[in-house]
Each structure stands twice: as structure tokens, then as C-alpha cells.
Scaffold this motif. Structure first.
Motif, PDB file in Angstrom:
ATOM      1  N   ASP A   1       0.819  -1.219   0.000  1.00  0.00           N
ATOM      2  CA  ASP A   1       0.000   0.000   0.000  1.00  0.00           C
ATOM      3  C   ASP A   1       0.852   1.268   0.000  1.00  0.00           C
ATOM      4  O   ASP A   1       0.632   2.200   0.796  1.00  0.00           O
ATOM      5  N   ARG A   2       1.816   1.301  -0.918  1.00  0.00           N
ATOM      6  CA  ARG A   2       2.636   2.502  -1.002  1.00  0.00           C
ATOM      7  C   ARG A   2       3.245   2.631  -2.391  1.00  0.00           C
ATOM      8  O   ARG A   2       3.263   1.673  -3.183  1.00  0.00           O
TER       9      ARG A   2
ATOM     10  N   ARG B   1       8.893   7.590   0.041  1.00  0.00           N
ATOM     11  CA  ARG B   1       7.886   6.539   0.098  1.00  0.00           C
ATOM     12  C   ARG B   1       6.573   7.193   0.488  1.00  0.00           C
ATOM     13  O   ARG B   1       6.483   7.890   1.503  1.00  0.00           O
TER      14      ARG B   1
ATOM     15  N   ALA C   1       2.586   6.592   1.250  1.00  0.00           N
ATOM     16  CA  ALA C   1       1.511   5.652   1.564  1.00  0.00           C
ATOM     17  C   ALA C   1       0.251   6.054   0.813  1.00  0.00           C
ATOM     18  O   ALA C   1      -0.102   7.231   0.753  1.00  0.00           O
TER      19      ALA C   1
END
Length: 321
Positions: A117-118, A134, A136
């Protein structure tokens, strides 16, 4: 004995030359964790070799010297020679690279991590990748597209039924908007005005005015509308429909569905020859690749491959716009 060995040596040499001269088609067998090489002219299987688990998508480097295979569960990128299909090098510790892409200005490399989920943003210097950020995202980031000026990346999220826009200059999410169920493939129309999103949980392509953050139209397609591949004429694009076993032809100027090709077995990723006349399509459910004559809209060949074939590529192909 010596004469026999000489004959065997000649046969091996001929086999090598035949492979070297073949127009190689690269197919990713995601459930087998293999890459399979096919001969584009004879449809023969040339070789199969193991790579990391769940190789789903692939993309050539901007200089055209390598083809990157994203091994999602293997957490690595495998670089292949785009002509021969042979392994050049590997980059480990790229976590869950499900879908990958380069920005048009070649400064950014993005890896969508479906399981984590990123979205991982890497700076690219022509050879090396350096992690910059990164980000999310709500649930299951899937496919991506870029604006032509490389200012924005658009990410579909299959698990939360959304599309997000990432500002690449600031590496932040600029906006997120709801779309239809299980959005998958996404592309920007050649005029830069609209996003086309394959709504895999239904049977249409959603058209989004991305500047206004507004859905303006639904183009009827087949059930399981999934992925896109442009013909290369800056007008027509194809959308594969994995449930209805069809491929639709979308006119990106009129935003209309202008044709259907019947293809068995869950058509997914597509590749097109430079003349725009032949398409190769992976068939996820029946362990085959289909070869389609585009003018007649007919499947002319089904080629056995490994389990759950996904990405497909050959080095001489039509433009992707």
C-alpha cells in the motif's frame, strides 16, 4: 566419434545462430516465476529461465539498452537485454515492485507496491536508482501514468477505488478522487486532457478531466476492463477485458468504443508490432499468448506458455502513445 562430435558442434552452432537471429518476444509467467522467450516469426519457444517470484510487469529503460522485469514477491529488478532477453544485472531490495515506470523526462522511476500500500519514488541518473520518497496510499496501488511534462504521476488503487495524483517536484499527493470499482490500467490521452481508467470491477473505461478532478464520461467496454496499449497513431488505444474475454478499441479523440476483438482466456498485457498490424496478448487464465491480426480483428495463433502469463514485450514495437 570425431566426425559425430563435429556434426554435433555444427548443430549447436546453428541452433545458437537461429536463436541469436530470432525476433525475441519476452513473456513473464507470473505464477511460474519465469521468463519465457518466444520467436516472433515461428512462434517457437526459445528458452525459459527462473527469476524472482511473481514477475508481473516490465519496462524498457529510457536509453533502450535494458528491459526491466519487476519481481514483486522477489523484491528485485532484473535487467534483461531487450533484444536477446538474456539477464544483464539485478538490483535487490526493491520492495514489492508490482508495477514500474519512468517519467517522460527520465528523472524519476516509480515502483507501485500493491501488497504494501505505497508508492516508492526513485531518482534516476541514467543508471542508478536512489530512493527519494515513500508515499503511503489507501489500498493496493496498481497502475500508473504520467503527464507529458513529467510534473504529475497518476496512480490507480484497486483496493480503495481511487486515483491519486502525485506532484513529482514536491513528492507529495496533490489530490485523490473516487472512481469505479477496482481501477487498474490508466493512461493519459495524447492531447493531455483526460485520464482513461480501466474499471476492472465493472465493464467500462472512466474518463477523467484530471485538472478539474472530475469524471466526465464512462465508455462502455467489456467486463473486467483492465489494461491499455496504444496503437501508436496518437489516436486509437486498446483496452483488455479479462472477464468478458475481449479487447476493445477506444478512439481517444472522440472518447468512443469503436470496435471489439474476441480473445479467449483473460486477455491482459499487450504488445504491438511497428507496423501496427499485429498484437501479442498474454492470456492469464489459460497459459497462452494470443497473436492477433489487427486489421481483421482475428486471433491467428495461440502459443502455449507458463502459468498466469502477464507482461509481454519485444524490442521493435509501435510507439506507446
Amino acid at each position: 566419434m570425431l566426425r559425430r562430435l563435429c556434426r554435433l558442434s555444427v548443430l549447436c552452432l546453428l541452433c545458437f545462430l537461429s536463436t541469436a537471429q530470432a525476433e525475441v518476444v519476452v513473456v513473464l509467467n507470473s505464477r511460474d516465476a519465469t521468463v519465457q522467450l518466444l520467436d516472433q516469426k515461428t512462434y517457437a519457444s526459445l528458452s525459459t529461465f527462473s527469476v524472482g517470484k511473481e514477475p508481473h510487469h516490465l519496462m524498457e529503460t529510457p536509453d533502450g539498452k535494458s528491459l526491466i522485469v519487476a519481481s514483486a514477491v522477489g523484491n528485485e529488478l532484473i535487467f534483461l537485454d531487450p533484444v536477446s532477453g538474456q539477464i544483464q544485472r539485478r538490483i535487490p531490495n526493491i520492495l514489492d515492485p508490482y508495477q514500474i515506470g519512468f517519467s517522460p523526462d527520465q528523472k524519476w522511476f516509480i515502483s507501485n507496491s500493491l501488497r504494501l500500500d505505497r508508492v516508492d519514488l526513485y531518482r534516476y541518473d541514467g543508471s542508478n536508482l536512489t530512493l527519494a520518497k515513500r508515499i503511503a496510499l489507501p489500498k493496493m496501488p496498481s497502475h500508473m501514468a504520467f503527464t507529458e511534462d513529467s510534473s504529475m504521476a497518476f496512480i490507480t488503487q484497486q483496493g480503495s477505488n481511487q486515483v491519486s495524483a502525485i506532484d513529482l517536484a514536491t513528492q507529495t499527493v496533490k489530490w485523490t478522487m473516487p472512481v469505479g470499482p477496482a481501477p487498474a490500467g490508466i493512461t493519459v490521452t495524447p492531447d493531455g486532457k483526460y485520464l482513461l481508467v480501466g474499471i476492472m470491477g465493472s465493464d467500462y473505461v472512466e474518463v477523467i478531466d484530471w485538472r478539474a478532478q472530475k469524471s466526465i464520461k464512462r465508455i462502455k467496454a467489456g467486463a473486467g476492463a483492465h489494461n491499455f496499449r496504444a496503437l501508436g497513431d496518437r489516436r486509437m488505444t486498446f483496452v483488455s477485458n479479462r472477464v468478458s474475454n475481449t479487447i476493445n478499441i477506444i478512439d481517444q479523440t472522440t472518447l468512443e468504443n469503436v470496435g471489439t476483438i474476441n480473445v479467449p482466456g483473460g486477455p491482459d498485457c499487450m504488445e504491438i508490432t511497428p507496423d501496427g498490424k499485429t498484437m501479442w496478448v498474454t492470456l492469464r487464465w489459460i497459459k497462452k499468448v494470443a497473436v492477433i491480426d489487427i486489421p481483421s480483428r482475428k486471433v491467428i495463433k495461440l502459443i502455449p506458455v507458463g502459468r498466469s502469463p502477464h507482461g509481454v514485450y519485444f524490442s521493435r514495437h509501435s510507439p506507446r502513445m
